[in-house]
Design a protein around this motif. Structure first.
Motif, PDB file in Angstrom:
ATOM      1  N   GLU A 212      -2.211  50.221 -22.730  1.00 30.78           N
ATOM      2  CA  GLU A 212      -1.143  49.241 -22.950  1.00 30.78           C
ATOM      3  C   GLU A 212      -1.432  48.360 -24.162  1.00 30.78           C
ATOM      4  N   GLU A 215      -0.827  50.339 -27.208  1.00 31.94           N
ATOM      5  CA  GLU A 215       0.603  50.515 -27.434  1.00 31.94           C
ATOM      6  C   GLU A 215       1.222  49.251 -28.017  1.00 31.94           C
ATOM      7  N   ALA A 248       2.568  43.591 -20.839  1.00 36.71           N
ATOM      8  CA  ALA A 248       2.401  44.738 -19.948  1.00 36.71           C
ATOM      9  C   ALA A 248       1.030  44.791 -19.272  1.00 36.71           C
TER      10      ALA A 248
END
Length: 376
Positions: A212, A215, A248
Protein backbone atom coordinates in the motif's frame (compact mmCIF):
# COMPACT_ATOMS: atom_id res chain seq x y z
CA UNK A 1 20.43 -14.32 28.43
CA UNK A 2 22.36 -13.63 25.23
CA UNK A 3 23.86 -10.19 24.89
CA UNK A 4 23.08 -10.19 21.17
CA UNK A 5 19.51 -11.28 20.33
CA UNK A 6 19.50 -12.13 16.63
CA UNK A 7 15.77 -11.97 15.85
CA UNK A 8 14.53 -8.74 17.41
CA UNK A 9 14.68 -5.16 16.25
CA UNK A 10 17.86 -4.50 18.21
CA UNK A 11 19.77 -7.04 16.14
CA UNK A 12 18.72 -5.21 12.97
CA UNK A 13 20.58 -2.00 13.84
CA UNK A 14 23.51 -3.01 11.65
CA UNK A 15 24.07 0.57 10.48
CA UNK A 16 24.77 1.61 14.09
CA UNK A 17 26.78 -1.34 15.45
CA UNK A 18 28.23 0.55 18.42
CA UNK A 19 24.77 1.68 19.51
CA UNK A 20 23.37 -1.82 18.96
CA UNK A 21 26.06 -3.53 21.02
CA UNK A 22 25.93 -0.91 23.78
CA UNK A 23 22.16 -1.24 24.20
CA UNK A 24 22.25 -5.04 23.93
CA UNK A 25 24.82 -5.23 26.75
CA UNK A 26 22.79 -2.88 28.92
CA UNK A 27 19.64 -4.96 28.47
CA UNK A 28 21.44 -8.28 28.99
CA UNK A 29 23.11 -7.14 32.21
CA UNK A 30 20.05 -5.33 33.56
CA UNK A 31 21.89 -2.01 33.59
CA UNK A 32 19.65 0.06 31.40
CA UNK A 33 19.22 3.73 32.25
CA UNK A 34 15.92 5.24 33.34
CA UNK A 35 16.36 7.92 30.64
CA UNK A 36 18.27 7.95 27.37
CA UNK A 37 18.96 10.76 24.94
CA UNK A 38 19.64 9.49 21.42
CA UNK A 39 21.46 12.25 19.53
CA UNK A 40 22.14 12.38 15.81
CA UNK A 41 21.20 13.81 12.45
CA UNK A 42 17.84 13.04 10.81
CA UNK A 43 18.04 9.68 9.06
CA UNK A 44 20.60 8.20 11.44
CA UNK A 45 18.07 5.72 12.82
CA UNK A 46 17.33 7.15 16.28
CA UNK A 47 13.61 6.35 16.20
CA UNK A 48 14.30 2.85 14.89
CA UNK A 49 16.70 2.31 17.79
CA UNK A 50 14.14 3.62 20.27
CA UNK A 51 11.57 1.06 19.14
CA UNK A 52 14.28 -1.62 19.23
CA UNK A 53 15.21 -0.77 22.82
CA UNK A 54 11.55 -0.69 23.82
CA UNK A 55 11.10 -4.16 22.37
CA UNK A 56 14.15 -5.49 24.20
CA UNK A 57 12.97 -4.00 27.51
CA UNK A 58 9.46 -5.47 27.25
CA UNK A 59 10.54 -8.94 26.09
CA UNK A 60 11.43 -11.54 28.72
CA UNK A 61 14.27 -12.68 26.46
CA UNK A 62 15.70 -9.26 25.74
CA UNK A 63 14.13 -8.94 22.29
CA UNK A 64 13.47 -12.38 20.81
CA UNK A 65 11.41 -10.89 17.98
CA UNK A 66 8.78 -13.63 18.10
CA UNK A 67 6.83 -13.34 21.37
CA UNK A 68 3.59 -11.39 21.77
CA UNK A 69 5.33 -8.40 23.31
CA UNK A 70 7.94 -8.23 20.53
CA UNK A 71 5.33 -8.48 17.80
CA UNK A 72 3.23 -5.75 19.36
CA UNK A 73 6.17 -3.38 19.73
CA UNK A 74 7.30 -4.08 16.16
CA UNK A 75 3.79 -3.21 14.95
CA UNK A 76 3.68 -0.15 17.23
CA UNK A 77 0.56 -1.45 18.98
CA UNK A 78 1.91 -2.31 22.44
CA UNK A 79 -0.14 -0.39 25.05
CA UNK A 80 2.91 0.16 27.28
CA UNK A 81 5.05 1.89 24.63
CA UNK A 82 4.09 5.51 23.99
CA UNK A 83 5.45 7.68 21.18
CA UNK A 84 5.15 11.44 21.64
CA UNK A 85 5.76 13.96 18.84
CA UNK A 86 5.26 17.74 18.82
CA UNK A 87 1.63 18.66 18.15
CA UNK A 88 2.34 22.34 17.50
CA UNK A 89 4.39 24.10 14.85
CA UNK A 90 6.35 25.71 17.70
CA UNK A 91 7.01 22.50 19.63
CA UNK A 92 5.44 20.41 22.37
CA UNK A 93 2.30 21.64 24.06
CA UNK A 94 2.30 21.74 27.86
CA UNK A 95 -0.89 19.65 27.68
CA UNK A 96 1.06 16.87 25.93
CA UNK A 97 3.56 16.68 28.77
CA UNK A 98 0.78 16.73 31.35
CA UNK A 99 -0.88 13.79 29.59
CA UNK A 100 2.46 11.98 29.63
CA UNK A 101 3.00 12.59 33.33
CA UNK A 102 -0.51 11.46 34.20
CA UNK A 103 0.09 8.25 32.29
CA UNK A 104 3.46 7.68 33.98
CA UNK A 105 1.66 7.43 37.31
CA UNK A 106 -0.40 4.46 36.07
CA UNK A 107 0.78 0.85 36.18
CA UNK A 108 1.72 -0.91 32.91
CA UNK A 109 -1.19 -2.53 31.08
CA UNK A 110 0.48 -5.67 29.72
CA UNK A 111 4.17 -5.73 30.56
CA UNK A 112 6.43 -5.19 33.55
CA UNK A 113 7.42 -1.67 32.48
CA UNK A 114 6.44 1.28 30.34
CA UNK A 115 8.51 3.05 27.71
CA UNK A 116 8.05 6.65 26.56
CA UNK A 117 9.66 7.72 23.29
CA UNK A 118 9.85 11.51 22.95
CA UNK A 119 10.72 12.44 19.37
CA UNK A 120 12.31 15.79 18.47
CA UNK A 121 13.04 16.49 22.13
CA UNK A 122 14.74 19.75 21.20
CA UNK A 123 11.20 21.08 20.72
CA UNK A 124 10.49 20.75 24.44
CA UNK A 125 10.23 24.41 25.39
CA UNK A 126 10.84 25.80 28.87
CA UNK A 127 7.38 25.19 30.34
CA UNK A 128 6.95 21.69 28.97
CA UNK A 129 10.56 20.73 29.71
CA UNK A 130 10.32 21.95 33.31
CA UNK A 131 7.18 19.89 33.80
CA UNK A 132 9.11 16.80 32.70
CA UNK A 133 12.30 17.43 34.69
CA UNK A 134 11.29 16.02 38.07
CA UNK A 135 9.97 12.81 36.54
CA UNK A 136 13.16 12.38 34.52
CA UNK A 137 15.15 12.83 37.71
CA UNK A 138 13.07 10.44 39.84
CA UNK A 139 10.99 8.24 37.53
CA UNK A 140 8.93 5.26 38.71
CA UNK A 141 10.93 2.05 38.79
CA UNK A 142 8.97 0.55 35.91
CA UNK A 143 9.50 3.46 33.50
CA UNK A 144 12.07 4.18 30.79
CA UNK A 145 12.27 7.42 28.81
CA UNK A 146 13.94 7.61 25.39
CA UNK A 147 14.40 11.15 24.10
CA UNK A 148 15.45 11.78 20.50
CA UNK A 149 17.27 14.93 19.43
CA UNK A 150 19.58 16.31 16.78
CA UNK A 151 22.13 17.88 19.14
CA UNK A 152 22.62 18.52 22.84
CA UNK A 153 23.54 22.11 21.95
CA UNK A 154 19.93 22.96 21.09
CA UNK A 155 18.38 21.28 24.14
CA UNK A 156 17.95 22.48 27.69
CA UNK A 157 21.01 21.48 29.71
CA UNK A 158 18.80 20.35 32.57
CA UNK A 159 17.17 17.79 30.27
CA UNK A 160 20.51 16.60 28.89
CA UNK A 161 22.02 16.18 32.35
CA UNK A 162 19.25 13.79 33.42
CA UNK A 163 19.73 11.41 30.49
CA UNK A 164 22.39 9.00 29.33
CA UNK A 165 23.48 10.36 25.93
CA UNK A 166 23.90 7.90 23.05
CA UNK A 167 25.46 9.43 19.90
CA UNK A 168 24.45 8.20 16.44
CA UNK A 169 26.73 8.59 13.46
CA UNK A 170 25.36 9.98 10.21
CA UNK A 171 24.91 7.33 7.52
CA UNK A 172 25.74 7.82 3.87
CA UNK A 173 23.04 7.03 1.33
CA UNK A 174 25.10 4.11 0.03
CA UNK A 175 25.52 2.64 3.53
CA UNK A 176 21.80 2.86 4.17
CA UNK A 177 20.88 1.35 0.81
CA UNK A 178 23.36 -1.50 1.26
CA UNK A 179 21.93 -2.28 4.70
CA UNK A 180 18.42 -2.47 3.23
CA UNK A 181 19.61 -4.62 0.33
CA UNK A 182 21.30 -6.99 2.78
CA UNK A 183 18.12 -7.27 4.85
CA UNK A 184 15.68 -7.67 1.96
CA UNK A 185 17.67 -9.24 -0.86
CA UNK A 186 16.28 -6.62 -3.25
CA UNK A 187 18.19 -4.69 -5.89
CA UNK A 188 20.37 -1.87 -4.61
CA UNK A 189 18.61 0.72 -6.80
CA UNK A 190 15.24 -0.14 -5.32
CA UNK A 191 16.65 0.00 -1.81
CA UNK A 192 18.22 3.40 -2.50
CA UNK A 193 14.80 4.70 -3.55
CA UNK A 194 13.18 3.28 -0.41
CA UNK A 195 15.75 4.95 1.86
CA UNK A 196 15.24 8.28 0.09
CA UNK A 197 11.48 8.06 0.53
CA UNK A 198 11.25 6.52 4.01
CA UNK A 199 14.20 8.28 5.63
CA UNK A 200 16.08 5.47 7.39
CA UNK A 201 17.09 1.85 6.72
CA UNK A 202 14.56 0.31 9.12
CA UNK A 203 11.70 2.42 7.77
CA UNK A 204 12.84 1.65 4.22
CA UNK A 205 12.60 -2.08 4.97
CA UNK A 206 9.05 -1.60 6.25
CA UNK A 207 8.22 0.51 3.19
CA UNK A 208 9.37 -2.27 0.89
CA UNK A 209 7.18 -4.74 2.78
CA UNK A 210 4.08 -2.59 2.31
CA UNK A 211 2.31 -2.84 -1.05
CA UNK A 212 0.00 0.00 0.00
CA UNK A 213 2.80 2.44 0.82
CA UNK A 214 4.52 1.66 -2.46
CA UNK A 215 1.24 2.17 -4.30
CA UNK A 216 0.84 5.59 -2.63
CA UNK A 217 4.27 6.53 -3.98
CA UNK A 218 3.41 5.32 -7.48
CA UNK A 219 0.14 7.24 -7.39
CA UNK A 220 1.94 10.40 -6.30
CA UNK A 221 4.47 10.06 -9.13
CA UNK A 222 1.66 9.55 -11.66
CA UNK A 223 -0.10 12.65 -10.34
CA UNK A 224 3.02 14.79 -10.81
CA UNK A 225 3.63 13.25 -14.22
CA UNK A 226 0.15 14.37 -15.33
CA UNK A 227 0.45 17.94 -14.00
CA UNK A 228 1.71 19.67 -17.17
CA UNK A 229 -1.54 18.73 -18.94
CA UNK A 230 -3.93 18.63 -15.94
CA UNK A 231 -6.78 21.06 -15.35
CA UNK A 232 -8.16 22.17 -11.99
CA UNK A 233 -10.66 19.31 -11.75
CA UNK A 234 -7.94 16.75 -12.50
CA UNK A 235 -5.74 18.12 -9.72
CA UNK A 236 -8.53 18.17 -7.14
CA UNK A 237 -9.43 14.56 -8.00
CA UNK A 238 -5.77 13.53 -7.82
CA UNK A 239 -5.40 15.06 -4.35
CA UNK A 240 -8.49 13.20 -3.13
CA UNK A 241 -7.27 9.90 -4.56
CA UNK A 242 -3.82 10.46 -3.11
CA UNK A 243 -5.20 10.94 0.39
CA UNK A 244 -7.12 7.70 -0.02
CA UNK A 245 -3.93 5.89 -1.00
CA UNK A 246 -1.96 7.44 1.87
CA UNK A 247 -4.64 6.38 4.36
CA UNK A 248 -4.97 2.83 3.02
CA UNK A 249 -2.24 1.34 5.28
CA UNK A 250 -4.10 2.68 8.33
CA UNK A 251 -6.88 0.12 7.92
CA UNK A 252 -4.75 -2.67 9.40
CA UNK A 253 -3.68 -0.41 12.27
CA UNK A 254 -7.29 0.46 13.09
CA UNK A 255 -8.24 -3.21 12.98
CA UNK A 256 -5.42 -4.15 15.36
CA UNK A 257 -6.28 -1.31 17.74
CA UNK A 258 -9.93 -2.33 17.83
CA UNK A 259 -9.04 -5.97 18.51
CA UNK A 260 -6.84 -4.92 21.44
CA UNK A 261 -9.58 -2.70 22.88
CA UNK A 262 -12.19 -5.45 22.63
CA UNK A 263 -9.91 -8.04 24.18
CA UNK A 264 -8.74 -5.85 27.06
CA UNK A 265 -12.05 -4.10 27.77
CA UNK A 266 -13.07 -6.54 30.52
CA UNK A 267 -10.10 -5.94 32.80
CA UNK A 268 -9.21 -2.30 32.07
CA UNK A 269 -10.80 0.52 34.02
CA UNK A 270 -12.89 3.10 32.21
CA UNK A 271 -10.10 5.63 32.65
CA UNK A 272 -7.48 3.28 31.26
CA UNK A 273 -9.68 2.45 28.28
CA UNK A 274 -10.21 6.13 27.57
CA UNK A 275 -6.46 6.75 27.70
CA UNK A 276 -5.86 3.83 25.35
CA UNK A 277 -8.46 5.18 22.92
CA UNK A 278 -6.85 8.62 22.99
CA UNK A 279 -3.42 7.10 22.41
CA UNK A 280 -4.82 5.13 19.47
CA UNK A 281 -6.19 8.32 17.93
CA UNK A 282 -2.84 10.05 18.33
CA UNK A 283 -1.09 7.07 16.77
CA UNK A 284 -3.40 7.14 13.73
CA UNK A 285 -2.83 10.87 13.32
CA UNK A 286 0.94 10.39 13.58
CA UNK A 287 0.90 7.54 11.07
CA UNK A 288 -1.19 9.54 8.62
CA UNK A 289 1.23 12.44 8.93
CA UNK A 290 4.14 10.06 8.40
CA UNK A 291 2.45 8.71 5.26
CA UNK A 292 1.95 12.24 3.94
CA UNK A 293 5.59 13.15 4.57
CA UNK A 294 6.60 9.93 2.79
CA UNK A 295 4.48 10.93 -0.21
CA UNK A 296 6.03 14.40 -0.21
CA UNK A 297 9.48 12.82 -0.06
CA UNK A 298 8.53 10.82 -3.16
CA UNK A 299 7.84 14.07 -5.01
CA UNK A 300 11.08 15.63 -3.77
CA UNK A 301 13.13 12.65 -4.98
CA UNK A 302 11.41 12.70 -8.37
CA UNK A 303 11.97 16.43 -8.86
CA UNK A 304 15.59 16.10 -7.78
CA UNK A 305 16.09 13.50 -10.51
CA UNK A 306 14.45 15.85 -13.04
CA UNK A 307 16.84 18.60 -11.95
CA UNK A 308 19.83 16.30 -12.35
CA UNK A 309 18.62 15.31 -15.80
CA UNK A 310 18.32 18.95 -16.86
CA UNK A 311 21.81 19.66 -15.54
CA UNK A 312 23.27 16.63 -17.30
CA UNK A 313 24.30 14.83 -14.10
CA UNK A 314 24.11 11.10 -14.72
CA UNK A 315 25.26 9.80 -11.33
CA UNK A 316 23.04 9.68 -8.27
CA UNK A 317 19.65 9.19 -9.96
CA UNK A 318 17.29 7.59 -7.42
CA UNK A 319 14.00 6.93 -9.21
CA UNK A 320 15.35 4.48 -11.78
CA UNK A 321 11.91 2.87 -12.01
CA UNK A 322 10.43 6.25 -13.00
CA UNK A 323 12.95 7.20 -15.69
CA UNK A 324 10.16 7.72 -18.22
CA UNK A 325 8.41 10.23 -15.92
CA UNK A 326 11.68 12.04 -15.29
CA UNK A 327 12.26 12.32 -19.05
CA UNK A 328 8.77 13.65 -19.74
CA UNK A 329 8.98 16.30 -17.02
CA UNK A 330 12.48 17.34 -18.06
CA UNK A 331 11.18 17.88 -21.61
CA UNK A 332 8.55 20.44 -20.54
CA UNK A 333 10.31 22.45 -17.85
CA UNK A 334 13.50 24.31 -16.94
CA UNK A 335 16.00 24.24 -14.10
CA UNK A 336 14.42 27.28 -12.46
CA UNK A 337 11.00 25.67 -12.82
CA UNK A 338 12.13 22.55 -10.96
CA UNK A 339 13.72 24.64 -8.21
CA UNK A 340 10.41 26.46 -7.72
CA UNK A 341 8.59 23.11 -7.70
CA UNK A 342 10.92 21.85 -4.97
CA UNK A 343 10.08 24.99 -2.98
CA UNK A 344 6.40 24.00 -3.29
CA UNK A 345 7.21 20.64 -1.69
CA UNK A 346 9.02 22.39 1.17
CA UNK A 347 6.00 24.67 1.67
CA UNK A 348 3.76 21.59 1.86
CA UNK A 349 5.99 20.01 4.51
CA UNK A 350 5.75 23.17 6.60
CA UNK A 351 1.96 23.22 6.25
CA UNK A 352 1.72 19.62 7.44
CA UNK A 353 3.93 20.53 10.42
CA UNK A 354 1.46 23.34 11.23
CA UNK A 355 -1.47 20.87 11.07
CA UNK A 356 -3.00 22.37 7.94
CA UNK A 357 -5.62 20.06 6.40
CA UNK A 358 -3.66 17.36 4.51
CA UNK A 359 -5.85 17.24 1.41
CA UNK A 360 -5.81 21.02 1.09
CA UNK A 361 -2.03 20.97 1.51
CA UNK A 362 -1.61 18.44 -1.29
CA UNK A 363 -4.01 20.36 -3.56
CA UNK A 364 -2.05 23.60 -3.09
CA UNK A 365 1.26 21.80 -3.64
CA UNK A 366 0.09 20.19 -6.89
CA UNK A 367 -1.22 23.50 -8.22
CA UNK A 368 2.07 25.22 -7.29
CA UNK A 369 4.16 22.46 -8.88
CA UNK A 370 2.13 22.68 -12.09
CA UNK A 371 2.60 26.43 -12.19
CA UNK A 372 6.36 26.08 -11.60
CA UNK A 373 6.95 23.30 -14.13
CA UNK A 374 5.07 24.86 -17.03
CA UNK A 375 5.94 28.47 -16.09
CA UNK A 376 2.32 29.64 -15.86
Amino acid sequence: MSTSPRSGLLAQLDTQPRVRDFLARAVATGRTSHAYLFVGAPGSGKLDAAWALAQALLCDEGGCGACDACVRVARHTHPDVHLFQPESATGYLIAQVRDLLEDVALAPIRGARKVYIIDRAEQLRSNSANALLKTLEEPPAHTTFILLGTSTDVMLSTIVSRCQCVPFRMLSTDESAEAVAHATGLALARCRMAVAVAGSPARAIEFLKSAERQEARRQMLRAVDALPHADEADILLSAKDLMGAIRAPLADVKSTQQAVLERDADYLSRGALKQLEERNKRELTARERSGIMEALASVRVLLRDVLMSLEGVADGVVDEDAADIVARLAAVTTTSGVVCALDAVSDAERRIARNITPQLTIEVMLFDIRKALVCL
